[in-house]
Design an enzyme around this catalytic site. Structure first.
Site, PDB file in Angstrom:
ATOM      1  N   GLU A  95       0.886  -1.178   0.000  1.00 23.03           N
ATOM      2  CA  GLU A  95       0.000   0.000   0.000  1.00 23.03           C
ATOM      3  C   GLU A  95       0.916   1.217   0.000  1.00 23.03           C
ATOM      4  O   GLU A  95       1.426   1.623   1.045  1.00 23.03           O
ATOM      5  CB  GLU A  95      -0.900  -0.021   1.247  1.00 23.03           C
ATOM      6  CG  GLU A  95      -1.921  -1.136   1.243  1.00 23.03           C
ATOM      7  CD  GLU A  95      -3.102  -0.876   0.321  1.00 23.03           C
ATOM      8  OE1 GLU A  95      -3.350   0.300  -0.023  1.00 23.03           O
ATOM      9  OE2 GLU A  95      -3.765  -1.837  -0.071  1.00 23.03           O
ATOM     10  N   CYS A 109      -2.240   9.413   2.594  1.00 24.97           N
ATOM     11  CA  CYS A 109      -1.733   8.845   1.328  1.00 24.97           C
ATOM     12  C   CYS A 109      -2.578   9.256   0.132  1.00 24.97           C
ATOM     13  O   CYS A 109      -2.061   9.386  -0.970  1.00 24.97           O
ATOM     14  CB  CYS A 109      -1.658   7.331   1.434  1.00 24.97           C
ATOM     15  SG  CYS A 109      -3.229   6.590   1.896  1.00 24.97           S
TER      16      CYS A 109
HETATM   17  P1  NAD Z   1       7.212   5.256   7.560  1.00 32.88           P
HETATM   18  O1  NAD Z   1       8.458   6.033   7.676  1.00 32.88           O
HETATM   19  O2  NAD Z   1       6.336   5.078   8.738  1.00 32.88           O
HETATM   20  O3  NAD Z   1       7.611   3.846   6.950  1.00 32.88           O
HETATM   21  C1  NAD Z   1       6.646   2.827   6.783  1.00 32.88           C
HETATM   22  C2  NAD Z   1       7.189   1.568   7.422  1.00 32.88           C
HETATM   23  O4  NAD Z   1       8.339   1.142   6.711  1.00 32.88           O
HETATM   24  C3  NAD Z   1       7.598   1.754   8.867  1.00 32.88           C
HETATM   25  O5  NAD Z   1       7.101   0.708   9.657  1.00 32.88           O
HETATM   26  C4  NAD Z   1       9.107   1.757   8.806  1.00 32.88           C
HETATM   27  O6  NAD Z   1       9.706   1.229   9.954  1.00 32.88           O
HETATM   28  C5  NAD Z   1       9.391   0.890   7.614  1.00 32.88           C
HETATM   29  N1  NAD Z   1      10.637   1.233   6.951  1.00 32.88           N
HETATM   30  C6  NAD Z   1      11.122   2.467   6.700  1.00 32.88           C
HETATM   31  N2  NAD Z   1      12.297   2.393   6.050  1.00 32.88           N
HETATM   32  C7  NAD Z   1      12.570   1.077   5.898  1.00 32.88           C
HETATM   33  C8  NAD Z   1      13.646   0.349   5.291  1.00 32.88           C
HETATM   34  N3  NAD Z   1      14.672   0.950   4.721  1.00 32.88           N
HETATM   35  N4  NAD Z   1      13.580  -0.991   5.309  1.00 32.88           N
HETATM   36  C9  NAD Z   1      12.532  -1.616   5.873  1.00 32.88           C
HETATM   37  N5  NAD Z   1      11.491  -0.979   6.454  1.00 32.88           N
HETATM   38  C10 NAD Z   1      11.508   0.342   6.474  1.00 32.88           C
HETATM   39  O7  NAD Z   1       6.271   5.822   6.478  1.00 32.88           O
HETATM   40  P2  NAD Z   1       6.625   6.583   5.169  1.00 32.88           P
HETATM   41  O8  NAD Z   1       7.271   5.630   4.239  1.00 32.88           O
HETATM   42  O9  NAD Z   1       7.207   7.912   5.419  1.00 32.88           O
HETATM   43  O10 NAD Z   1       5.083   6.773   4.787  1.00 32.88           O
HETATM   44  C11 NAD Z   1       4.692   7.734   3.924  1.00 32.88           C
HETATM   45  C12 NAD Z   1       4.388   7.089   2.601  1.00 32.88           C
HETATM   46  O11 NAD Z   1       3.476   6.032   2.791  1.00 32.88           O
HETATM   47  C13 NAD Z   1       3.736   8.033   1.660  1.00 32.88           C
HETATM   48  O12 NAD Z   1       4.234   7.799   0.377  1.00 32.88           O
HETATM   49  C14 NAD Z   1       2.279   7.637   1.720  1.00 32.88           C
HETATM   50  O13 NAD Z   1       1.563   7.964   0.570  1.00 32.88           O
HETATM   51  C15 NAD Z   1       2.391   6.177   1.915  1.00 32.88           C
HETATM   52  N6  NAD Z   1       1.194   5.681   2.558  1.00 32.88           N
HETATM   53  C16 NAD Z   1       0.395   4.870   1.843  1.00 32.88           C
HETATM   54  C17 NAD Z   1      -0.774   4.420   2.391  1.00 32.88           C
HETATM   55  C18 NAD Z   1      -1.706   3.531   1.636  1.00 32.88           C
HETATM   56  O14 NAD Z   1      -2.620   2.995   2.259  1.00 32.88           O
HETATM   57  N7  NAD Z   1      -1.522   3.341   0.340  1.00 32.88           N
HETATM   58  C19 NAD Z   1      -1.122   4.787   3.697  1.00 32.88           C
HETATM   59  C20 NAD Z   1      -0.251   5.601   4.388  1.00 32.88           C
HETATM   60  C21 NAD Z   1       0.914   6.042   3.828  1.00 32.88           C
END
Ligand code: NAD
Length: 511
Positions: A210, A244
């Protein structure tokens, strides 16, 4: 760092006891999850306020209410969804049982994101529980108060072996991903989504990703501009733009831009007063890193509305940017904050070209009263989902799957689709050993002959326009009776009884 192999093994052993496959057990765990939401509402609201300055209204409506409804849906429908399905069957299988069993994958890893920390952790987890999986949940470290609360609450309410929470950031998640899971459900950025998919590939683990991306708005002057401005700005300001599916940027003509900006100024003032900084209804940016990133993006184009920032509070006012070029930094990445750039275009066709020259969006918002144009836009843009004349609200429709396509994600969930996502559909054909069944099928055995080929072709050939309708069943019945009669007659002719009978007949002498 925790011993992840032990954690996964505990869950796997628990799965192998078969208890998560029992419907009663799943229902009980889902009821417990509901209870977790009920009993801890205040603690959840307070964690969200700490992490994101989220107000009570947004927390109750956009996180808790949907989570509660989701569990209620499972409790209402799980029995029916989990039952083996009897799909339509073709003529050759009329005598057989054709079934689809709903089987859990096993141990599912759910990785949540920070922007809706409870919703994005518990919603997929509930789907995994409903489908009969064990779950290892890894909430986001970026919203630490929420992650800590999740880790405290889950073992208090749910089976401790089947459902476990792991805390940590990048190093911990990297280690965790080395373990073998039976399903991985990830929510977060596209960049990390690729890392998660690569880790899953090591074990050929299926994934749902997602992800995010830039969700465009197409806006024209046929709409009620005040209502359109409210609906677009609401989507942009919810959780301070850290959603998102927040509308990322607007594509409209110069005329529509002027109308939108004049309405938007009034709407924002009505909602937040003279300075949104003093309003309890506008959230804050989650971290200094995200705040600094957004401030840099504000240098694209020219500020038409807003533009206020305060690093001490990680506050950014809702800001509309004009004269933005497609090559500006703000148009190169998902904004994920309360900044709304406008790109002017001539018409819908130019908007379609613009959107289709970029990665496929998670959501596409079409604001027009022109039905022909709306249809053209719906047909021409590939994206996760579409909402016409509003933003974000398509997520609230329980019967619609939610997910992306291309760089905005793989797979979908929500209501039934959450159950479906965490379920392997195991096909099953049950044949019997009846004389008739064997007779019908014996033409597949060697030695192969032309006659057998022709018979099987007649039996198996798909006939145009014949679905499993009443007409089809009538045709099938007549056809079956015909074949049975032919086979029966041939057997009868070859039988000793026929010979005895014919021998005893007094044939007329024709010679
Ligand atoms: P975040 O930093 O919370 O990361 C998401 C998860 O990935 C966390 O649990 C984190 O620990 C893990 N993570 C981060 N870097 C990692 C790595 N290098 N290796 C393994 N795991 C890792 O969230 P974010 O990525 O900043 O979230 C924002 C993004 O998520 C935006 O692009 C947003 O659009 C997207 N998003 C999508 C949805 C959806 O339902 N489609 C919902 C919310 C957010």
């Amino acid at each position: 760092m925790a011993n992840y192999a032990d954690i996964v093994n505990t869950a796997r052993n628990a799965f192998q006891t078969g208890r998560t496959k029992q419907l009663d057990f799943r229902m009980k765990q889902l009821k417990q999850l509901y209870q977790l939401y009920e009993d801890n509402e205040n603690a959840i609201l307070s964690a969200l306020a700490t992490d994101l300055h989220k107000n009570k209204y947004e927390s109750v409506l956009a996180e808790l209410l949907f989570l509660k409804n989701d569990v209620k849906t499972f409790l209402m429908h799980l029995k029916e969804w989990a039952a083996p399905e009897k799909p339509p069957k073709g003529f050759v299988n009329m005598m057989d049982e054709v079934l689809i069993y709903k089987e859990p994958y096993g141990v599912a890893l759910v990785i949540g994101a920070w922007n809706y920390p409870f919703f994005l952790s518990f919603k997929p987890m509930a789907g995994a529980i409903a489908a009969g999986n064990c779950v290892i949940l890894k909430p986001s470290e970026v919203s630490p108060a929420s992650a800590k609360l999740i880790a405290e609450l889950v073992p208090k309410y749910l089976d401790k072996e089947c459902y476990q929470v792991v805390l940590g950031g990048v190093p911990e998640t990297t280690e965790l991903l080395k373990e073998r899971f039976d399903y991985i459900f990830y929510t977060g950025s596209t960049t990390v989504g690729k890392i998660v998919r690569a880790a899953a590939n090591e074990h050929l683990t299926p994934v749902t990703l997602e992800l995010g991306g830039k969700s465009p708005v197409y806006l024209d002057s046929t709409v009620d501009m005040e209502k359109a401005a409210k609906r677009i700005l609401w989507g942009k300001c919810l959780n301070a733009g850290q959603t998102c599916v927040a509308p990322d940027y607007i594509l409209c003509t110069e005329q529509a831009q002027d109308e939108f900006i004049s309405k938007a100024k009034n709407v924002l003032e009505q909602w937040y007063g003279e300075s949104s900084k003093n309003s309890p209804d506008l959230g804050r940016i989650v971290s200094d890193r995200h705040f600094q990133r957004l401030v840099k993006l504000m240098s694209s184009g020219k500020v038409a509305v807003g533009g206020e920032t305060d690093p001490s509070q990680k506050y950014i006012s809702p800001t509309i940017l004009v004269d933005v070029k497609p090559s500006d930094p703000i148009m190169q990445e998902e904004i994920f904050g309360p900044l709304l750039p406008i790109i002017t275009i001539k018409d819908a066709n130019e908007a379609i070209k613009f959107i289709n020259s970029r990665e496929k969006p998670l959501a596409f918002y079409i604001f027009t009263e022109n039905a022909k144009e709306r249809k053209l836009l719906i047909d021409s843009v590939s994206c996760g989902g579409i909402c016409c004349n509003d933003t974000i609200m398509h997520l609230a429709v329980e019967s619609l799957p939610f997910g992306g396509v291309g760089h905005s994600g793989i797979g979908a969930y929500n209501g039934y689709y959450s159950f479906d996502t965490f379920t392997h559909k195991k096909s099953c054909l049950v044949k019997d050993f009846s004389v008739l069944g064997e007779k019908l099928g014996s033409s597949r055995y060697p030695p192969y002959t032309e006659k057998k080929t022709n018979f099987l072709t007649m039996l198996l050939l798909k006939r145009k326009g014949l679905g499993l309708s009443r007409t089809y069943l009538t045709h099938t019945l007549i056809f079956t009776l015909g074949i049975l009669a032919t086979l029966g007659f041939r057997t009868f002719l070859k039988s000793g009884y026929f010979r005895i009978l014919t021998d005893s007949w007094n044939w007329p002498n024709t010679s």
